[in-house]
Every structure is written in C-alpha cells, then in structure tokens.
Design an enzyme around this catalytic site. Structure first.
Site, PDB file in Angstrom:
ATOM      1  N   THR A   1       0.865  -1.180   0.000  1.00  0.00           N
ATOM      2  CA  THR A   1       0.000   0.000   0.000  1.00  0.00           C
ATOM      3  C   THR A   1       0.898   1.225   0.000  1.00  0.00           C
ATOM      4  O   THR A   1       1.983   1.194   0.583  1.00  0.00           O
ATOM      5  CB  THR A   1      -0.915   0.034   1.238  1.00  0.00           C
ATOM      6  OG1 THR A   1      -1.410   1.366   1.436  1.00  0.00           O
ATOM      7  CG2 THR A   1      -0.165  -0.369   2.490  1.00  0.00           C
ATOM      8  N   ASN A   2       0.457   2.296  -0.661  1.00  0.00           N
ATOM      9  CA  ASN A   2       1.200   3.549  -0.609  1.00  0.00           C
ATOM     10  C   ASN A   2       0.961   4.291   0.701  1.00  0.00           C
ATOM     11  O   ASN A   2       1.890   4.732   1.368  1.00  0.00           O
ATOM     12  CB  ASN A   2       0.793   4.457  -1.780  1.00  0.00           C
ATOM     13  CG  ASN A   2       1.338   4.006  -3.111  1.00  0.00           C
ATOM     14  OD1 ASN A   2       2.429   4.390  -3.523  1.00  0.00           O
ATOM     15  ND2 ASN A   2       0.577   3.173  -3.812  1.00  0.00           N
ATOM     16  N   THR A   3      -0.311   4.412   1.077  1.00  0.00           N
ATOM     17  CA  THR A   3      -0.686   5.245   2.215  1.00  0.00           C
ATOM     18  C   THR A   3       0.022   4.849   3.504  1.00  0.00           C
ATOM     19  O   THR A   3       0.502   5.699   4.264  1.00  0.00           O
ATOM     20  CB  THR A   3      -2.208   5.203   2.437  1.00  0.00           C
ATOM     21  OG1 THR A   3      -2.864   5.745   1.279  1.00  0.00           O
ATOM     22  CG2 THR A   3      -2.612   6.004   3.661  1.00  0.00           C
TER      23      THR A   3
ATOM     24  N   CYS B   1      -1.852   4.860  -5.502  1.00  0.00           N
ATOM     25  CA  CYS B   1      -2.619   3.989  -4.620  1.00  0.00           C
ATOM     26  C   CYS B   1      -2.616   2.635  -5.320  1.00  0.00           C
ATOM     27  O   CYS B   1      -2.822   2.571  -6.548  1.00  0.00           O
ATOM     28  CB  CYS B   1      -4.035   4.503  -4.427  1.00  0.00           C
ATOM     29  SG  CYS B   1      -5.097   3.356  -3.522  1.00  0.00           S
ATOM     30  N   THR B   2      -2.387   1.578  -4.584  1.00  0.00           N
ATOM     31  CA  THR B   2      -2.169   0.285  -5.228  1.00  0.00           C
ATOM     32  C   THR B   2      -3.413  -0.270  -5.910  1.00  0.00           C
ATOM     33  O   THR B   2      -3.312  -1.214  -6.689  1.00  0.00           O
ATOM     34  CB  THR B   2      -1.618  -0.748  -4.222  1.00  0.00           C
ATOM     35  OG1 THR B   2      -2.474  -0.808  -3.073  1.00  0.00           O
ATOM     36  CG2 THR B   2      -0.206  -0.375  -3.796  1.00  0.00           C
ATOM     37  N   GLU B   3      -4.588   0.324  -5.637  1.00  0.00           N
ATOM     38  CA  GLU B   3      -5.805  -0.111  -6.343  1.00  0.00           C
ATOM     39  C   GLU B   3      -6.042   0.618  -7.662  1.00  0.00           C
ATOM     40  O   GLU B   3      -6.805   0.138  -8.504  1.00  0.00           O
ATOM     41  CB  GLU B   3      -7.045   0.096  -5.456  1.00  0.00           C
ATOM     42  CG  GLU B   3      -7.229  -0.919  -4.361  1.00  0.00           C
ATOM     43  CD  GLU B   3      -6.334  -0.649  -3.171  1.00  0.00           C
ATOM     44  OE1 GLU B   3      -5.959  -1.616  -2.486  1.00  0.00           O
ATOM     45  OE2 GLU B   3      -5.989   0.529  -2.939  1.00  0.00           O
TER      46      GLU B   3
END
Length: 230
Positions: A83-85, A196-198
C-alpha cells in the site's frame, strides 16, 4: 532467491496483483516452474482504515509492525508494504524488525528518473496526496509533485475507498480519473503516478497521453529484483 515478506490486505484487491506480478516476473526471468518465494501477512483492512479515519497512525503502525515482525520470524529477508498510504508509518514498522523495508516511493522515483521526467501528477488517497510523507520522498529525488485540487482529491479518494477497495471497477470512474489526469497534465505533469495500489485496477497506460507509473507493478517488480539479486 531471497524470501519476500508481504504486508497485504490494504486492500486485498491490490494484494492479489502483487502476488500475480511477482510470480509472473520470476517465471519470466527463470523459466520452468519457478515462482516467487514469499510470505503474505494479510491484515483486516477495516481495522487499519478505522485508525486512518481517526488519525491514530501510531496504532496503525503498531499493527503493521507486528505483522512485519511475524514475517521476519517466518523467514522473510525483507518487507514489502502493499500500500502507498501506510508508508506514512514506515519508521514505526522498521523499529519492530531488523530486516529492511523496500519503500514504494523509492521504486517509483527510480522509474520516473529513468524516463527523464521531472514533474509528475500524483493520484492516491487523500492522505497520500495531501501529506508530506510520500511527496517529500519523491521531491528528495528532484521530482516535482503536482496534486489535484481539493474537490478532485475528495472524489479520487472516494472512488478508492468506496469502489476499488471493494472490487468495483466502474467505467464512469475511469472517465472521471482520465479528466483529472488531463487537468494534472495541463498544470505541467509530464507523467502520472498511480499512487494507490488499487488505481491500477481502474486506469492503464492507454488512458493517459503521458507515461503512467503504476506503483503496484513497480513495487512488485523491484521486490523481485531484490529477491533475485543476492
């Protein structure tokens, strides 16, 4: 081959992509029946999101730090936070382990610099777009970061949490993201970070007139690089 320790589940929709990309990359490089050596600790995203929403980042970091510690005990040689966040709490996680963490922003910055690009638009959660923990890491590499305006940030964030994280990939949202990317380009972006990984589930290179940097793919491939480069 070194063992990759994955902290996933944030959301599991993108964790699946990490697993797929890493195994395809190892098979491509080594051939035959080769696949990636990895361990996955998948957290309950509802718990993490609750800590995000109330601003208790320390508690979120402790949960992920415990996950990283379990991966280290299980034999992981390094950690990949899927995840980036949650790289906002990378220092808290690192304090709980003795193995390194492969930072997603570093993998992204390397790809941007390789393309000779110095100004990029950043899409991601509101935390990633608005706070310094991610942007500053890119700026240290001489990369100028442009973010959408407040209205677009709120809408981009809403699509991530209310659609992509629960498996909804809608054409109307793709068209909206394309308009946001166009506005970023008009403001000087020479490339777009899918931070964002999504987002890579929704937006592809063909949706942009400038290079797109899919952080999920870049992070997963760099994990393979680290795994195979003993």
């Amino acid at each position: 081959m070194r063992t990759i320790g994955l902290i996933g589940g944030m959301s599991w929709e993108s964790s699946v992509e990490y697993y797929r990309i890493m195994n395809e990359e190892v098979k491509s490089r080594l051939g035959g029946l080769h696949s990636a050596k990895c361990l996955l600790y998948s957290v309950d995203f509802a718990e993490i999101e609750r800590y995000q929403s109330i601003g208790d980042w320390n508690k979120a970091g402790e949960v992920l730090g415990d996950a990283a510690h379990s991966l280290e005990k299980g034999g992981a040689d390094f950690i990949v936070i899927c995840t980036n966040t949650m790289h906002k709490v990378v220092d808290i996680i690192q304090q709980k382990i003795s193995i390194p963490i492969l930072h997603i922003a570093d993998a992204t910055a390397a790809a941007i610099k390789q393309r000779g690009i110095s100004s990029v638009g950043l899409l991601g959660t509101k935390y990633t777009m608005e706070q310094e923990f991610y942007r500053s890491r890119l700026e240290l590499n001489g990369i100028r970061v442009i973010v959408p305006d407040n209205r677009d940030r709120e809408s981009v964030n809403k699509v991530i949490y209310e659609e992509l994280c629960v498996g909804k990939v809608l054409q109307e949202s793709r068209e909206y993201y394309k308009q946001v990317m166009k506005r970023l380009m008009e403001n000087g972006a020479e490339g777009i970070i899918l931070g964002c990984t999504e987002i890579g589930l929704l937006v592809k290179q063909e949706d942009s007139d400038v290079p797109v940097f899919d952080t999920t793919a870049l992070h997963a491939i760099e994990a393979v690089n680290q795994s195979l480069n003993k």
